[in-house]
Design a protein around this motif. Sequence first.
Motif, PDB file in Angstrom:
ATOM      1  N   ALA A  37      68.018  -5.312 -10.334  1.00 48.47           N
ATOM      2  CA  ALA A  37      66.671  -4.737 -10.439  1.00 48.47           C
ATOM      3  C   ALA A  37      65.831  -5.642 -11.344  1.00 48.47           C
ATOM      4  CB  ALA A  37      66.746  -3.316 -10.996  1.00 48.47           C
ATOM      5  N   ARG A  38      65.076  -6.528 -10.708  1.00 44.82           N
ATOM      6  CA  ARG A  38      64.256  -7.480 -11.467  1.00 44.82           C
ATOM      7  C   ARG A  38      62.929  -7.674 -10.766  1.00 44.82           C
ATOM      8  NH1 ARG A  38      68.945 -11.492 -12.234  1.00 44.82           N
ATOM      9  NH2 ARG A  38      67.946 -12.566 -10.516  1.00 44.82           N
ATOM     10  N   SER A  39      61.907  -7.964 -11.565  1.00 39.84           N
ATOM     11  CA  SER A  39      60.554  -8.197 -11.024  1.00 39.84           C
ATOM     12  C   SER A  39      60.102  -7.008 -10.186  1.00 39.84           C
ATOM     13  CB  SER A  39      60.511  -9.490 -10.201  1.00 39.84           C
ATOM     14  OG  SER A  39      60.910 -10.590 -10.986  1.00 39.84           O
ATOM     15  N   ARG A  40      60.522  -5.818 -10.593  1.00 44.29           N
ATOM     16  CA  ARG A  40      60.148  -4.543  -9.968  1.00 44.29           C
ATOM     17  C   ARG A  40      60.622  -4.429  -8.521  1.00 44.29           C
ATOM     18  NH1 ARG A  40      60.047  -2.162 -14.553  1.00 44.29           N
ATOM     19  NH2 ARG A  40      58.388  -2.847 -15.954  1.00 44.29           N
ATOM     20  N   THR A  41      61.700  -5.126  -8.188  1.00 39.66           N
ATOM     21  CA  THR A  41      62.331  -4.948  -6.887  1.00 39.66           C
ATOM     22  C   THR A  41      63.831  -4.999  -7.083  1.00 39.66           C
ATOM     23  OG1 THR A  41      62.330  -5.650  -4.567  1.00 39.66           O
ATOM     24  CG2 THR A  41      62.348  -7.389  -6.248  1.00 39.66           C
ATOM     25  N   PHE A  42      64.597  -4.829  -5.993  1.00 39.53           N
ATOM     26  CA  PHE A  42      66.048  -4.850  -6.071  1.00 39.53           C
ATOM     27  C   PHE A  42      66.538  -6.004  -5.220  1.00 39.53           C
ATOM     28  CE2 PHE A  42      70.404  -3.298  -5.312  1.00 39.53           C
ATOM     29  CZ  PHE A  42      70.765  -3.021  -6.628  1.00 39.53           C
ATOM     30  N   SER A 165      61.144  -0.864  -6.759  1.00 37.20           N
ATOM     31  CA  SER A 165      61.174  -0.371  -5.381  1.00 37.20           C
ATOM     32  C   SER A 165      61.948  -1.348  -4.510  1.00 37.20           C
ATOM     33  CB  SER A 165      59.750  -0.186  -4.843  1.00 37.20           C
ATOM     34  OG  SER A 165      59.087  -1.450  -4.750  1.00 37.20           O
ATOM     35  N   PHE A 166      62.397  -0.861  -3.354  1.00 35.82           N
ATOM     36  CA  PHE A 166      63.088  -1.741  -2.417  1.00 35.82           C
ATOM     37  C   PHE A 166      63.071  -1.111  -1.027  1.00 35.82           C
ATOM     38  CE2 PHE A 166      66.207   1.046  -4.366  1.00 35.82           C
ATOM     39  CZ  PHE A 166      67.086   1.410  -3.354  1.00 35.82           C
ATOM     40  N   TRP A 167      63.237  -1.960  -0.020  1.00 35.88           N
ATOM     41  CA  TRP A 167      63.301  -1.541   1.374  1.00 35.88           C
ATOM     42  C   TRP A 167      64.734  -1.602   1.881  1.00 35.88           C
ATOM     43  CZ3 TRP A 167      59.333   0.026   4.647  1.00 35.88           C
ATOM     44  CH2 TRP A 167      58.025  -0.115   4.153  1.00 35.88           C
ATOM     45  N   VAL A 168      65.110  -0.637   2.695  1.00 37.51           N
ATOM     46  CA  VAL A 168      66.384  -0.673   3.418  1.00 37.51           C
ATOM     47  C   VAL A 168      66.123  -0.157   4.830  1.00 37.51           C
ATOM     48  CG1 VAL A 168      68.749   0.171   3.567  1.00 37.51           C
ATOM     49  CG2 VAL A 168      67.757  -0.281   1.335  1.00 37.51           C
ATOM     50  N   PHE A 172      61.441   3.030   2.667  1.00 42.68           N
ATOM     51  CA  PHE A 172      60.959   2.553   1.374  1.00 42.68           C
ATOM     52  C   PHE A 172      61.533   3.434   0.267  1.00 42.68           C
ATOM     53  CE2 PHE A 172      57.416   2.010  -1.827  1.00 42.68           C
ATOM     54  CZ  PHE A 172      57.696   0.681  -2.098  1.00 42.68           C
ATOM     55  N   HIS A 173      62.134   2.802  -0.731  1.00 39.80           N
ATOM     56  CA  HIS A 173      62.789   3.500  -1.834  1.00 39.80           C
ATOM     57  C   HIS A 173      62.093   3.159  -3.145  1.00 39.80           C
ATOM     58  CE1 HIS A 173      65.694   2.893   1.406  1.00 39.80           C
ATOM     59  NE2 HIS A 173      66.389   3.921   0.957  1.00 39.80           N
ATOM     60  N   VAL A 174      61.804   4.174  -3.933  1.00 40.19           N
ATOM     61  CA  VAL A 174      61.133   4.000  -5.225  1.00 40.19           C
ATOM     62  C   VAL A 174      62.012   4.584  -6.322  1.00 40.19           C
ATOM     63  CG1 VAL A 174      59.111   4.587  -6.615  1.00 40.19           C
ATOM     64  CG2 VAL A 174      58.845   4.140  -4.163  1.00 40.19           C
ATOM     65  N   VAL A 175      62.239   3.820  -7.365  1.00 37.05           N
ATOM     66  CA  VAL A 175      63.005   4.279  -8.531  1.00 37.05           C
ATOM     67  C   VAL A 175      62.053   4.379  -9.716  1.00 37.05           C
ATOM     68  CG1 VAL A 175      64.814   3.678 -10.180  1.00 37.05           C
ATOM     69  CG2 VAL A 175      65.182   3.303  -7.728  1.00 37.05           C
ATOM     70  N   LEU A 198      53.061   2.587  -9.434  1.00 35.21           N
ATOM     71  CA  LEU A 198      53.452   3.510  -8.371  1.00 35.21           C
ATOM     72  C   LEU A 198      52.303   3.701  -7.378  1.00 35.21           C
ATOM     73  CD1 LEU A 198      55.394   5.545  -7.094  1.00 35.21           C
ATOM     74  CD2 LEU A 198      54.492   7.264  -8.692  1.00 35.21           C
ATOM     75  N   GLU A 199      51.106   3.857  -7.881  1.00 33.95           N
ATOM     76  CA  GLU A 199      49.960   4.040  -6.991  1.00 33.95           C
ATOM     77  C   GLU A 199      49.766   2.829  -6.097  1.00 33.95           C
ATOM     78  OE1 GLU A 199      46.672   4.969  -9.516  1.00 33.95           O
ATOM     79  OE2 GLU A 199      47.486   6.928 -10.107  1.00 33.95           O
ATOM     80  N   ARG A 200      49.932   1.627  -6.659  1.00 34.02           N
ATOM     81  CA  ARG A 200      49.802   0.406  -5.843  1.00 34.02           C
ATOM     82  C   ARG A 200      50.892   0.351  -4.779  1.00 34.02           C
ATOM     83  NH1 ARG A 200      49.082  -1.930 -10.976  1.00 34.02           N
ATOM     84  NH2 ARG A 200      51.166  -2.869 -10.880  1.00 34.02           N
ATOM     85  N   GLN A 201      52.109   0.734  -5.153  1.00 32.45           N
ATOM     86  CA  GLN A 201      53.212   0.707  -4.197  1.00 32.45           C
ATOM     87  C   GLN A 201      52.941   1.635  -3.018  1.00 32.45           C
ATOM     88  OE1 GLN A 201      56.447  -1.132  -4.636  1.00 32.45           O
ATOM     89  NE2 GLN A 201      54.890  -2.204  -5.798  1.00 32.45           N
ATOM     90  N   LEU A 202      52.536   2.853  -3.311  1.00 35.47           N
ATOM     91  CA  LEU A 202      52.356   3.851  -2.265  1.00 35.47           C
ATOM     92  C   LEU A 202      51.134   3.572  -1.394  1.00 35.47           C
ATOM     93  CD1 LEU A 202      53.277   7.098  -4.230  1.00 35.47           C
ATOM     94  CD2 LEU A 202      54.724   5.779  -2.663  1.00 35.47           C
ATOM     95  N   GLN A 203      50.187   2.794  -1.915  1.00 34.66           N
ATOM     96  CA  GLN A 203      48.978   2.482  -1.149  1.00 34.66           C
ATOM     97  C   GLN A 203      49.116   1.212  -0.325  1.00 34.66           C
ATOM     98  OE1 GLN A 203      46.032   2.376  -4.252  1.00 34.66           O
ATOM     99  NE2 GLN A 203      46.080   4.597  -4.566  1.00 34.66           N
ATOM    100  N   HIS A 204      50.235   0.525  -0.452  1.00 39.56           N
ATOM    101  CA  HIS A 204      50.417  -0.725   0.287  1.00 39.56           C
ATOM    102  C   HIS A 204      50.429  -0.429   1.787  1.00 39.56           C
ATOM    103  CE1 HIS A 204      52.216  -4.422   1.782  1.00 39.56           C
ATOM    104  NE2 HIS A 204      51.949  -4.976   0.610  1.00 39.56           N
ATOM    105  N   PRO A 205      49.706  -1.210   2.586  1.00 42.93           N
ATOM    106  CA  PRO A 205      49.625  -0.926   4.035  1.00 42.93           C
ATOM    107  C   PRO A 205      50.986  -0.843   4.707  1.00 42.93           C
ATOM    108  CG  PRO A 205      48.001  -2.576   3.399  1.00 42.93           C
ATOM    109  CD  PRO A 205      48.856  -2.343   2.198  1.00 42.93           C
ATOM    110  N   ARG A 206      51.939  -1.671   4.313  1.00 40.24           N
ATOM    111  CA  ARG A 206      53.238  -1.650   4.967  1.00 40.24           C
ATOM    112  C   ARG A 206      53.996  -0.352   4.672  1.00 40.24           C
ATOM    113  NH1 ARG A 206      56.017  -5.360   7.686  1.00 40.24           N
ATOM    114  NH2 ARG A 206      54.565  -7.021   7.127  1.00 40.24           N
TER     115      ARG A 206
END
Length: 315
Positions: A37-42, A165-168, A172-175, A198-206
């Motif tokens: 878990a680094r740079s806000r991703t996994f 956060s990370f994708w599988v 989309f998974h948020v910790v 968190l707001e930026r993550q959830l607002q991302h188009p993808r």
Amino acid sequence: MMNRSTIVLPFILCLLGTPLLQADEPAEVDSNRFQQARSRTFLAFDSQTEWTWSKPYFFMQLADPQYGMFTGNQGLDREKVLVEQAVEHINRLQPKFVIVCGDLTNATPNQARYEAQVTQYQQDFSLIDSKIPLVCVCGNHDVGNRPNAESIARYTHHFGDDYFSFWVGGVFHVVLNSSLLKDPSDTPERLQQQQAWLERQLQHPRVKDAKHIFVFLHHPLFLEQEDEPDQYFNIPLERRTPLIALLKEAHVRAIFAGHYHRNAYGRAGEMEMITTGPVGRPLGKDPSGLRIVQVQETSIEHNYHTLDTVPAAIE
């Protein structure tokens, strides 16, 4: 060239009957495994290849191994036995990943036995098959009931980022660091940083195209009702209410937590709040166990299993 002390010291230790390596000493811990878990991703999951749905999968959620809780920090044997059982199930079933939702240790970072408990946790969880990513979530014992910069730094030194956060497979998974939500009084700026992130993550188009969005934290937002009164085991309404509104707006499918040391379940609209019992010491009628979450393209199914009733295989 070796100096004289380099040669003599092992010789003296052997004469004293103290072997350099105990026969049952655990293998060396792969510290990199606990720094994914680094740079806000996994880092174990490549977001570029995990953005799209591929096929159904399942993961296993554990909570509260809390090394030292059975004995008030005087011993770790009972937690070790339970975790060894869980690891056997994990290695047999081969989930997509394993996530441990907080309270990895019973001692907090400012207590004397914290480092020993971290070491035992890492030794035992290192026995999980190296092909299975291990995701760690911080709890109140990991960063303190009132987390601060120092306690969070101690945690991240051992386990990586406290939120990410990370994708599988198109999900989309948020910790989150829920201790900041519980009591941010010693570091309010960190709660603000997490909230903005968190707001930026959830607002991302993808993210809007994700098959599901899952949130993982230690404290349940609530146990049964989204507007239930504040208590030790939930997040205060002052911060709970706007967070639930944000998660609902983003169409979060489920929130997974621990902390309660027993199981609980509730809903906020279509969003599930799933609180999982402990792999360590229980505080209620639910024995030590783990949760298996099966993820389909349009649905999920999750069941809690005691360590003696984990299925032999997952279809």
